[in-house]
Design an enzyme around this catalytic site. Structure first.
Site, PDB file in Angstrom:
ATOM      1  N   ASN A  49      47.733  -4.469 -23.544  1.00 40.17           N
ATOM      2  CA  ASN A  49      46.800  -3.697 -22.733  1.00 40.17           C
ATOM      3  C   ASN A  49      45.762  -3.060 -23.647  1.00 40.17           C
ATOM      4  OD1 ASN A  49      45.480  -1.930 -20.988  1.00 40.17           O
ATOM      5  ND2 ASN A  49      47.339  -1.501 -19.835  1.00 40.17           N
ATOM      6  N   CYS A  54      45.449  -3.681 -17.486  1.00 41.99           N
ATOM      7  CA  CYS A  54      46.682  -4.194 -16.895  1.00 41.99           C
ATOM      8  C   CYS A  54      46.386  -5.002 -15.623  1.00 41.99           C
ATOM      9  CB  CYS A  54      47.655  -3.059 -16.588  1.00 41.99           C
ATOM     10  SG  CYS A  54      46.924  -1.666 -15.718  1.00 41.99           S
ATOM     11  N   HIS A 301      48.456   1.687 -12.233  1.00 36.83           N
ATOM     12  CA  HIS A 301      48.950   0.641 -13.128  1.00 36.83           C
ATOM     13  C   HIS A 301      49.166  -0.632 -12.321  1.00 36.83           C
ATOM     14  CE1 HIS A 301      50.747  -1.144 -16.590  1.00 36.83           C
ATOM     15  NE2 HIS A 301      51.927  -1.280 -16.030  1.00 36.83           N
ATOM     16  N   ASP A 318      54.756  -7.004 -17.085  1.00 32.69           N
ATOM     17  CA  ASP A 318      54.192  -5.656 -17.145  1.00 32.69           C
ATOM     18  C   ASP A 318      53.580  -5.453 -18.528  1.00 32.69           C
ATOM     19  OD1 ASP A 318      53.556  -3.021 -16.997  1.00 32.69           O
ATOM     20  OD2 ASP A 318      55.527  -2.306 -16.374  1.00 32.69           O
TER      21      ASP A 318
END
Length: 961
Positions: A49, A54, A301, A318
């Site tokens: 990131n 993201c 997020h 993630d």
């Protein structure tokens, strides 16, 4: 469980007077976040990131895990002159290549550079749908006239037909349009099927909204959308974010919204399909990925749940971390809506507590069952070998999983980096020599390669493993054992991987003799500790690496003082002070070392760092900024270059100052004032930077409203190095005792609006505002009375009483308007009504919803006054040309519903008494477009400025302070 069930023979709990209990035991391994290896645990790697990327990472992982798409990207031709940082296709090829074969997470920097984003853009959350479309359009263009031409259309393109069909005559209009993704409503829809039902919902065009059908004129008709065909890969964008007209802001829809594992778009006899659709194609889809947003409208997020091979195993991508997840977590828990907490006291009749789930799906990707084998193909070595192996020789080749990277740090690296690139710990491993070695290669062979590379005999080399300590420092931990050096590189990396990531990091110990040539290594026993030393010069504010020493566990620092003086170039008699560098996150810890206490009693061990300096007599270092090691390291840890911008020019940097994150509010404003040559620092007002919008935050920092500079540089967990400043005409503490209101003065006879800033003590009242304004404006006559009203979204919400305090009046979101009170309003008869008059139009997109615009106003109506008579007064007040005014419609509007009026209608009959609750929601509505012409009505008005046709109804604006 009731005893009756236990005693029931058919349940099988009792067997030969024995109670049979079966328990399922699940053992979960505790995963250490720092040592977690995504590649090892899942076979996949994540994306780094860059700050707020993201959302992009989740989309890229989804596209990468569509093998047909990945394969097409690999086969796109590029030239030798292309660079990844300037070519989207090449950057994407490089990114996919690394995702497939790297052992650790991959950066997206080249790709964002190819988008033309700078570092600030990477910290802004862009629109996912827009990014998806731009990416596909660029690739589609690059694929033209190549072997992969048309791939984007083949995968993602579908078509729908917009139709209008007349009911009473034989006339139909069709328009076919393509789409790469579909936007589905979430609000008011319980699931995907409900959204598709709404998408194809028929709209009836009738009454005032009839359709003009060429030779047939105005006709009743029905209007709608049906699908001609769906694509093999169906991308559904869920409208979780919508514009709220009442709030004039974006909001997030967190309602529960379900989506199936299998989606059947042929349901109900193909009700979503147009008559010309090919019914032989079975539109049955299986869910491939769920992209999730967690948070609110201003930030949050993003991550994705993906089934790379459409099996039952889901994976959560993630950013850098990839984990295995079950189906419930990937699907049901992403529906959104509310969740009910379990009752703490089940025996009591407690009302269950519910809370909104802010994590929910915002994009779904489905793959058609009949195309599954084609799309979920193999993108293997032969698709990569021809093209990217040649184009990226510096990258790992297609057998990358057979190799590992070994990074070797030496004393030479520490001398080069400490005091320049780094100050804490010993080395930046990204800047040391690295070797790419086959994992099955014996470590002894690797030693030979190192010896050859550095020109040192093999038997003079000793390798140490690095360890990440609990305090987040990174130090050489222990030398490799003889048994470990007999292993393969891959086996040794597995040992190292318990404490670090996929790369193997080593410290190379080489001893040099007096002639500076390599010499035999000293023995290393349990009684020996390897310490590293840094020297600090307070006068020059310099820190440098001077070497390392083996010391005895039971020895004392006093034993090595002469050696340390020699390493520093000092005379043997110089007094020196020793400090242990313990940690630097989240705060610096550097403690004085007692030279008369044994090393083991001071808890010193292998890899520890000692910083030392000359000892200064008391009072002799008063002119030195950082007289000792702890104060210097504290300075280095907290120094921050801040870029200051004028608040009125928020995109232009004015100057930069080096500050400390620990600087107080007073220190910061004093240094800003000194920089710009201002005598009074209290006249400086600072404003924080919004990292998402890249604009100043709406509210400035209050006088001493924050303790330290560090508090000024954080916004929603993101760090910034930008502050905005303005120079006030009075000190900020004095200004904060005042209330500043921005008011718009509407002149009674002149066609203009002037903006004024009124500054008064906070305990002032509205009457004080009006009296102050009277000294700044021209009135129609000296004794004119003024009133202050509150306008929001083109409606009047309040007339402020003259005695209301101004402290709580908000002019940031509401418009404050001051106007003269007309004489007719001062002498209202018992049956007269003062009504609200608003302009409006109907939004054809938003289901004919009313939208107000322009300037609202008050009007007095008499008891027996008809609409025709009121219209004459309205036309005169607004100066509208006859031709334009004839097109206007007039309606009594109550709670958003218009009731259209006729010229003969009595206006007063429509309106309730003024004391009835909700009367403010009723108004006389003027329906027309938001641009129109005016006509002068008298000689003195002919000389007035020409009106400007805009949403403010032609008023000219002036600014005044």
């Amino acid at each position: 469980m009731p005893l009756t069930e236990v005693n029931d023979p058919s349940r099988g709990f009792l067997l030969n007077d024995t109670l049979v209990v079966e328990a399922e035991v699940i053992v979960k391994r505790i995963i250490d976040y720092w040592s977690y290896d995504s590649k090892k645990e899942t076979g996949y790697v994540g994306l780094k990131n860059q700050g707020a990327t993201c959302y992009m990472n989740s989309l890229l992982q989804t596209l990468y895990h569509i093998p047909y798409f990945r394969k097409a990207v690999y086969h796109m031709p590029t030239t030798d002159n292309d660079m990844p940082s300037a070519s989207i296709p090449l950057a994407l090829q490089s990114l996919f290549y690394k995702l497939q074969y790297n052992d650790s997470s991959v950066t997206t920097k080249e790709l964002t550079d190819s988008f033309g984003w700078d570092s600030y853009d990477s910290f802004m959350q862009h629109d996912v749908q827009e990014l998806n479309r731009v990416l596909c359009e660029k690739l589609e263009d690059k694929m033209k006239r190549t072997v992969v031409e048309g791939t984007i259309q083949q995968l993602f393109e579908g078509h729908h037909t917009n139709y209008i069909e007349c009911i009473n005559v034989d006339y139909k209009s069709n328009r076919k349009e393509s789409f790469y993704d579909l936007q589905l409503d979430v609000k008011g829809c319980q699931d995907v099927y409900a959204s598709f039902d709404k998408f194809v919902e028929v709209e009836h065009l009738e009454g005032d909204n009839k359709y003009h059908a060429e030779q047939y004129g105005l006709q009743d008709a029905k209007k709608g959308v049906l699908f001609a065909d769906f694509p093999p890969v169906l991308q559904l964008q869920l409208k979780r974010f919508e514009y709220d007209f009442m709030r004039d802001a974006m909001i997030k829809i967190n309602d529960r919204y379900e989506f199936p594992l299998q989606l059947d778009l042929d349901r109900d006899n193909g009700k979503y399909l147009s008559p010309d659709a090919d019914r032989r194609i079975r539109n049955l889809y299986t869910l491939h990925s769920v992209l999730v947003h967690s948070g609110g409208v201003h930030g949050g997020h993003y991550y994705a749940f993906i089934r790379p091979d459409l099996s039952e195993q889901w994976f959560k991508f993630d950013d850098e971390r990839v984990t295995k997840e079950d189906m419930k977590r990937a699907i049901e828990e992403q529906y959104g809506g509310e969740e009910e907490l379990p009752q703490m006291n089940p025996g009591f009749n407690n009302t269950p507590f519910k809370f909104t789930k802010y994590s929910n799906a915002y994009m779904l990707v489905y793959i058609r069952e009949s195309d599954k084998d084609k799309i979920m193909c193999n993108a293997d070595e032969k698709d990569i070998e021809e093209h990217l192996r040649v184009r990226f020789p510096e990258l790992l080749n297609f057998k990358a999983h057979l190799y590992t990277i070994i990074k070797v740090a030496r004393d030479k690296d520490m001398k080069k980096q400490i005091g320049r690139d780094i100050f804490f710990d010993l080395v930046d491993h990204d800047k040391v020599h690295s070797f790419r070695i086959q994992k099955q290669l014996p470590f002894s062979v690797f030693k030979g390669e190192v010896a050859k590379q550095f020109g040192v005999p093999v038997h003079f080399l000793r390798f140490w493993l690095w360890a990440k300590r609990q305090n987040n420092t990174y130090r050489p931990n222990r030398p490799l054992s003889t048994q470990e050096e007999a292993q393969s590189v891959g086996q040794l990396r597995e040992v190292s991987n318990k404490i670090q990531n996929a790369e193997l990091k080593l410290f190379l110990e080489v001893e040099l003799g007096l002639d500076l040539h390599p010499c035999p290594l000293p023995d290393k026993t349990k009684e020996d500790i390897l310490l590293f030393f840094k020297l600090y010069d307070p006068e020059k504010e310099e820190l440098r690496y001077v070497g390392r020493l083996f010391v005895k566990v039971l020895g004392k620092p006093a034993d090595i003082l002469s050696k340390l003086n020699e390493m520093a170039g000092f005379s043997p008699s110089v007094q020196i002070q020793l400090y242990e560098e313990i940690k630097f996150e989240p705060n610096v810890m550097c403690e004085c070392v007692d030279t008369n206490v044994p090393f083991d009693s001071s808890q010193l061990e292998d890899g520890d760092i000692i910083c030392y300096q000359k000892s200064f007599p008391l009072g002799s270092n008063d002119q030195i900024r950082y007289p000792d090691v702890p104060s210097f390291l504290e300075y280095v840890r907290n120094r921050q270059v801040v870029h200051f911008r004028l608040l009125e020019k928020p995109t232009e940097e004015h100057f930069s100052i080096e500050l400390s994150k620990l600087d107080s509010y007073d220190t910061v404003v004093e240094k800003v004032a000194y920089q710009i040559g201002l005598d009074d620092p209290s006249k400086i007002r600072l404003t924080l930077h919004n990292c998402y919008s890249q604009q100043p935050k709406p509210q400035p920092i209050k006088f001493r409203g924050v303790d330290h500079l560090s508090d000024m540089l954080v916004h929603l967990s993101l760090s910034s190095d930008i502050l905005y400043y303005e120079v006030l005409d009075i000190p900020l503490p004095e200004l904060q005792g005042l209330k500043t209101l921005k008011v718009a003065f509407h002149h009674a006879t002149k066609d203009e609006v002037a903006i004024h800033s009124i500054r008064l003590p906070k305990n002032s009242i509205v009457a004080d505002v009006i009296n102050d304004l009277k000294t700044k404006v021209d009135l129609s006559h000296p004794n004119a009375d003024l009133r202050l009203i509150e306008v929001f979204y083109h409606k009047i919400y309040k007339i402020f009483p003259p005695d209301e305090k101004i402290e709580n009046i908000n002019d940031q979101y509401w418009t404050l308007r001051v106007e003269e009170i007309p004489e007719e309003e001062k002498n209202l008869g018992p049956q007269d009504r003062l009504i609200h008059v608003y302009h409006f139009m109907k939004d054809s997109i938003q289901n004919q919803m009313i939208q107000n615009f322009g300037e609202p106003f008050f009007m007095v109506i008499r008891e027996d006054e008809t609409l025709a008579e009121v219209k004459v007064r309205i036309q005169k007040k607004l100066q509208i040309l006859d031709e334009e005014f004839s097109k206007w419609k007039f309606a009594f509007v109550s709670t958003g519903r218009p009731d259209y009026l006729h010229d003969s209608d009595l206006i007063s009959v429509c309106f309730q008494r003024r004391d009835v609750y909700g009367a403010w929601e009723q108004y006389l509505g003027l329906e027309h477009s938001d641009t129109y012409s005016k006509k002068a009505y008298s000689a003195n008005q002919l000389d007035a400025p020409n009106p400007l046709p805009n949403h403010k109804h032609g008023t000219k604006h002036k600014n005044s302070n």
